[in-house]
Write an enzyme that holds these catalytic residues in place. Sequence first.
Site, PDB file in Angstrom:
ATOM      1  N   LEU A  76      -3.257   6.445   4.468  1.00 33.85           N
ATOM      2  CA  LEU A  76      -2.446   5.520   4.035  1.00 33.85           C
ATOM      3  C   LEU A  76      -2.187   4.302   3.451  1.00 33.85           C
ATOM      4  CD1 LEU A  76      -3.551   4.624   7.961  1.00 33.85           C
ATOM      5  CD2 LEU A  76      -1.365   6.600   7.572  1.00 33.85           C
ATOM      6  N   PRO A  77      -0.754   3.731   3.438  1.00 33.86           N
ATOM      7  CA  PRO A  77      -0.966   2.759   2.200  1.00 33.86           C
ATOM      8  C   PRO A  77      -1.846   1.802   1.785  1.00 33.86           C
ATOM      9  CG  PRO A  77       1.097   3.044   3.851  1.00 33.86           C
ATOM     10  CD  PRO A  77       0.276   3.741   4.455  1.00 33.86           C
TER      11      PRO A  77
ATOM     12  N   LYS B  23     -12.083   2.777  -7.320  1.00 36.38           N
ATOM     13  CA  LYS B  23      -9.727   2.658  -7.821  1.00 36.38           C
ATOM     14  C   LYS B  23      -9.428   2.298  -7.848  1.00 36.38           C
ATOM     15  CE  LYS B  23      -6.792   4.702  -6.738  1.00 36.38           C
ATOM     16  NZ  LYS B  23      -6.175   5.452  -7.386  1.00 36.38           N
TER      17      LYS B  23
HETATM   18  P1  NDP Z   1       2.989   7.832   0.913  1.00 31.82           P
HETATM   19  O1  NDP Z   1       3.947   6.058   1.187  1.00 31.82           O
HETATM   20  O2  NDP Z   1       3.731   8.756   0.231  1.00 31.82           O
HETATM   21  O3  NDP Z   1       3.047   7.857   2.368  1.00 31.82           O
HETATM   22  C1  NDP Z   1       2.445   7.204   3.303  1.00 31.82           C
HETATM   23  C2  NDP Z   1       1.443   7.833   4.214  1.00 31.82           C
HETATM   24  O4  NDP Z   1       1.341   7.135   4.944  1.00 31.82           O
HETATM   25  C3  NDP Z   1       2.657   8.245   5.096  1.00 31.82           C
HETATM   26  O5  NDP Z   1       2.732   9.112   5.929  1.00 31.82           O
HETATM   27  C4  NDP Z   1       3.707   7.079   6.240  1.00 31.82           C
HETATM   28  O6  NDP Z   1       3.698   7.964   7.379  1.00 31.82           O
HETATM   29  C5  NDP Z   1       2.402   6.551   6.687  1.00 31.82           C
HETATM   30  N1  NDP Z   1       2.329   5.371   7.141  1.00 31.82           N
HETATM   31  C6  NDP Z   1       2.834   4.165   6.432  1.00 31.82           C
HETATM   32  N2  NDP Z   1       2.573   3.084   7.054  1.00 31.82           N
HETATM   33  C7  NDP Z   1       2.536   3.660   8.255  1.00 31.82           C
HETATM   34  C8  NDP Z   1       1.991   2.637   9.785  1.00 31.82           C
HETATM   35  N3  NDP Z   1       1.995   1.538   9.579  1.00 31.82           N
HETATM   36  N4  NDP Z   1       1.570   3.440  11.285  1.00 31.82           N
HETATM   37  C9  NDP Z   1       1.066   5.157  10.825  1.00 31.82           C
HETATM   38  N5  NDP Z   1       1.193   5.646   9.241  1.00 31.82           N
HETATM   39  C10 NDP Z   1       2.024   5.061   8.375  1.00 31.82           C
HETATM   40  O7  NDP Z   1       2.088   7.184   0.280  1.00 31.82           O
HETATM   41  P2  NDP Z   1       1.464   8.086  -0.971  1.00 31.82           P
HETATM   42  O8  NDP Z   1       0.812   8.991   0.289  1.00 31.82           O
HETATM   43  O9  NDP Z   1       1.992   8.023  -2.269  1.00 31.82           O
HETATM   44  O10 NDP Z   1      -0.571   6.937  -0.959  1.00 31.82           O
HETATM   45  C11 NDP Z   1      -1.066   7.028   0.432  1.00 31.82           C
HETATM   46  C12 NDP Z   1      -2.389   6.436  -0.383  1.00 31.82           C
HETATM   47  O11 NDP Z   1      -2.538   6.996  -1.444  1.00 31.82           O
HETATM   48  C13 NDP Z   1      -2.317   4.919  -1.154  1.00 31.82           C
HETATM   49  O12 NDP Z   1      -3.361   3.725  -0.754  1.00 31.82           O
HETATM   50  C14 NDP Z   1      -1.830   4.839  -2.698  1.00 31.82           C
HETATM   51  O13 NDP Z   1      -2.074   3.377  -3.239  1.00 31.82           O
HETATM   52  C15 NDP Z   1      -2.906   6.110  -2.996  1.00 31.82           C
HETATM   53  N6  NDP Z   1      -2.405   6.733  -4.020  1.00 31.82           N
HETATM   54  C16 NDP Z   1      -1.404   7.622  -4.369  1.00 31.82           C
HETATM   55  C17 NDP Z   1      -1.370   8.413  -5.430  1.00 31.82           C
HETATM   56  C18 NDP Z   1      -0.408   8.666  -6.013  1.00 31.82           C
HETATM   57  O14 NDP Z   1       0.215   9.419  -7.020  1.00 31.82           O
HETATM   58  N7  NDP Z   1       1.022   8.550  -5.065  1.00 31.82           N
HETATM   59  C19 NDP Z   1      -1.934   8.800  -6.226  1.00 31.82           C
HETATM   60  C20 NDP Z   1      -3.588   8.312  -5.561  1.00 31.82           C
HETATM   61  C21 NDP Z   1      -3.485   6.938  -4.748  1.00 31.82           C
HETATM   62  P3  NDP Z   1       5.474   8.340   7.119  1.00 31.82           P
HETATM   63  O15 NDP Z   1       5.222   9.735   7.363  1.00 31.82           O
HETATM   64  O16 NDP Z   1       6.350   7.745   8.873  1.00 31.82           O
HETATM   65  O17 NDP Z   1       6.336   7.124   6.073  1.00 31.82           O
END
Ligand code: NDP
Length: 294
Positions: A63-64, A167
């Site tokens: 998750l974020p 991280k």
């Molecule tokens: P995304 O924004 O693409 O995805 C976030 C996910 O969390 C989605 O499935 C979203 O659901 C869900 N979500 C958001 N808010 C809520 C909530 N209130 N309740 C339930 N579900 C929720 O993020 P990323 O996949 O890019 O990143 C995820 C994590 O990984 C973060 O902590 C980021 O810092 C880390 N990260 C990201 C990298 C990257 O290159 N992208 C690399 C390494 C780490 P919905 O589909 O409904 O929006």
Amino acid sequence: MRIGFIGLGAMGFPMARHLAKEHEVIVWNRTREKAERHAREHGSHLADDIADTANTDVLITMLPTSREVDEIVDRLLPYVKPGMLWIDATSGDPSVSKATAQRLAGKGVAFVDAPVTGATVGAENATLTIMIGAKSEADFERARDVLRLCGKTIIHAGDIGAGHAIKVLTNSIMGATVWMTAECLLIAKQYGIDLKTALAVTNAGSGRSNASENLLPMRLLEHKWPLVFKLAHHDKDIRIASSLAHAQHASTPMLALTQQLFTASLHQLGEGADYVEVAKVIAAMNGTKWDESG
Ligand code: NDP
């Protein structure tokens, strides 16, 4: 093994896909269509209710921030079972992780923080580096046995919270490097040196980094600015790193400046921006643009 997976975003979607090759993966996502697509296309099982993800051996959150993880813990606490392992792959806050681990321990559930690095391409190709904070070697081994399907390098960073700590620190290094490299390339450009030449020299010398080799050439030479890692997430990581420094009463001026620059960039570029777009802010600070797209 039955694995619950919550959070099918840019990272979680491909990670759950790899896990579904060997395990029974029950997927839940806030936007249900993504979970439906995952189940349809990648052999996972759609959770009818979020509680289904807790009727498992292992539960993974991606998750974020730790805030959303905490909300999910609140919702699932009545359903989790003793003996389960909760793997939080979110880039989260170590202090929140420690509190979460305690809450889950009260229910007999083990917790590890297991954030990842390697970007979306690493998630797609299962080549992520995964750093794990685990209370015991046994918890680490349990997590590694699952996450080996998503990553190439899996490291036991220390006790609970250590994964999240290292991280955000490593992402802070990356942030400062992106910023500094873009600044110097802009000066080179304004001096009249072709950007391609400036990058070739940088990459053949001591200024070489992931920023100069991979991140900036695509943006500055090909004018492609894809959204792969939200600036909002990167800013969150650097703010957590700053809070660690603050808690340790540490003197870290470069980290503080990097945090200020990224937070200012986020305010300027907005929630939808990619992290490498901070290069556009640097250009704007100098009254110019890299090209017509930014
Ligand atoms: P995304 O924004 O693409 O995805 C976030 C996910 O969390 C989605 O499935 C979203 O659901 C869900 N979500 C958001 N808010 C809520 C909530 N209130 N309740 C339930 N579900 C929720 O993020 P990323 O996949 O890019 O990143 C995820 C994590 O990984 C973060 O902590 C980021 O810092 C880390 N990260 C990201 C990298 C990257 O290159 N992208 C690399 C390494 C780490 P919905 O589909 O409904 O929006």
